[in-house]
Each structure stands twice: as C-alpha cells, then as structure tokens.
Write a protein that holds these residues in place. Sequence first.
Motif, PDB file in Angstrom:
ATOM      1  N   GLN A 167       0.769  -1.320  -0.040  1.00  0.00           N
ATOM      2  CA  GLN A 167       0.052   0.152   0.134  1.00  0.00           C
ATOM      3  C   GLN A 167       0.986   1.416   0.079  1.00  0.00           C
ATOM      4  OE1 GLN A 167      -2.626   0.755   3.718  1.00  0.00           O
ATOM      5  NE2 GLN A 167      -4.222   1.298   2.195  1.00  0.00           N
ATOM      6  N   ARG A 168       1.996   1.165   0.850  1.00  0.00           N
ATOM      7  CA  ARG A 168       2.782   2.399   0.910  1.00  0.00           C
ATOM      8  C   ARG A 168       3.364   2.689  -0.466  1.00  0.00           C
ATOM      9  NH1 ARG A 168       7.848   3.386   1.002  1.00  0.00           N
ATOM     10  NH2 ARG A 168       8.606   1.566   1.003  1.00  0.00           N
ATOM     11  N   SER A 225       2.388   1.695  -3.464  1.00  0.00           N
ATOM     12  CA  SER A 225       1.373   2.108  -4.297  1.00  0.00           C
ATOM     13  C   SER A 225       0.924   3.506  -4.106  1.00  0.00           C
ATOM     14  CB  SER A 225       0.171   1.288  -4.258  1.00  0.00           C
ATOM     15  OG  SER A 225      -0.803   1.542  -5.192  1.00  0.00           O
ATOM     16  N   LYS A 226       0.955   4.212  -2.859  1.00  0.00           N
ATOM     17  CA  LYS A 226       0.803   5.462  -2.751  1.00  0.00           C
ATOM     18  C   LYS A 226       1.610   6.132  -2.996  1.00  0.00           C
ATOM     19  CE  LYS A 226      -2.626   5.019   1.021  1.00  0.00           C
ATOM     20  NZ  LYS A 226      -3.046   5.302   2.478  1.00  0.00           N
ATOM     21  N   ASP A 227       2.995   5.754  -3.099  1.00  0.00           N
ATOM     22  CA  ASP A 227       4.317   6.564  -3.846  1.00  0.00           C
ATOM     23  C   ASP A 227       4.258   6.457  -5.249  1.00  0.00           C
ATOM     24  OD1 ASP A 227       4.980   7.011  -0.971  1.00  0.00           O
ATOM     25  OD2 ASP A 227       6.511   5.626  -0.976  1.00  0.00           O
ATOM     26  N   GLY A 228       3.463   5.860  -5.760  1.00  0.00           N
ATOM     27  CA  GLY A 228       3.491   6.021  -7.523  1.00  0.00           C
ATOM     28  C   GLY A 228       4.033   4.763  -7.924  1.00  0.00           C
ATOM     29  N   VAL A 229       4.031   3.779  -7.325  1.00  0.00           N
ATOM     30  CA  VAL A 229       4.904   2.368  -7.868  1.00  0.00           C
ATOM     31  C   VAL A 229       3.726   1.483  -8.294  1.00  0.00           C
ATOM     32  CG1 VAL A 229       6.391   0.381  -7.620  1.00  0.00           C
ATOM     33  CG2 VAL A 229       6.901   2.693  -6.253  1.00  0.00           C
ATOM     34  N   SER A 230       3.977   1.061  -9.725  1.00  0.00           N
ATOM     35  CA  SER A 230       3.002   0.323 -10.430  1.00  0.00           C
ATOM     36  C   SER A 230       2.813  -1.026  -9.702  1.00  0.00           C
ATOM     37  CB  SER A 230       3.240   0.109 -11.756  1.00  0.00           C
ATOM     38  OG  SER A 230       4.399  -0.600 -11.958  1.00  0.00           O
TER      39      SER A 230
END
Length: 142
Positions: free
Chosen positions: A59-60, A62-67
């Motif tokens: 989740q972290r 993903s929130k940082d923009g990693v696919s």
Amino acid sequence: MAEDRLAPVFVISVAAELAEMHPQTLRQYDRLGLVSPSRQRGKQRRYSQRDVDLLREVQRLSKDGVSLEGIRRILELENQVAALQSRVSELSRELDATRAGRRGSPMARVFAAGVAGEVVTLSRGQRPRGRSQAVVLWRPQQ
C-alpha cells in the motif's frame, strides 16, 4: 517470536481491516502474487502478521506511485537479497569454523584451479597431476 508473525491466523476481513484495505484488494494482490496467504479448509485465506505487514508495504509503495508490477519486482528482489544475505551468513559461519579447526594444523589444505575451472584439493607439497596449466594458490603460514 518470529514464528508468531508467520502463523496464519487472520481471516481476510480482519487482515483487510488491519492493513486498512478492502478485502477485494487483498484478493487481487493474492491473484497477482504480491501476497500469498495460507489456505485453510474450503480454500479460505488465512493471513499472518507478516502478510499484513507486507500488505501495508504494498500500500505504501502504491501510494508513492509504484505500479503493481513494479511492487511485485521490488518484493521479488527483496526476497532474493534476504536469501543471499542468509547464504552469506551461513558460508561465513562455515568458513570461521573451518579456519578455527585448522589453526595450528600442519596439514592446511591447498587448492589447484585447473584449465576447465575445476577446483582440486591437494596436500601441502603435492603438485597437480599431468601437464596441466593449473594455477596453485596458497597462503603462507604466519
């Protein structure tokens, strides 16, 4: 208590709540192989505390923009690094034990590396057989 962190105790609804995610997201991550919970009777998913921690990390990221594919690759590489670190520690302990066993021993081992890359153990003073182009490596006694 590392074993407690690996115990599959949480059903999907509890794991989703702990990870602050929707249960459907956990199912998707399971299908993608990002998190692999244990399966109980009837194929019911059971999550461990380690799984919940991993879900939070996903989740972290993903929130940082990693696919999701990037996250999968990051997790895969982290697992490889952990396995390699474990192997290095194991080999270091083995090397330390071998060195400790050889201290003061007049029969320290010598190794020869042949043309094909094979490694041969030799006794002190022994030479490789035949007309090989072997390189003999040794460490002088101190």
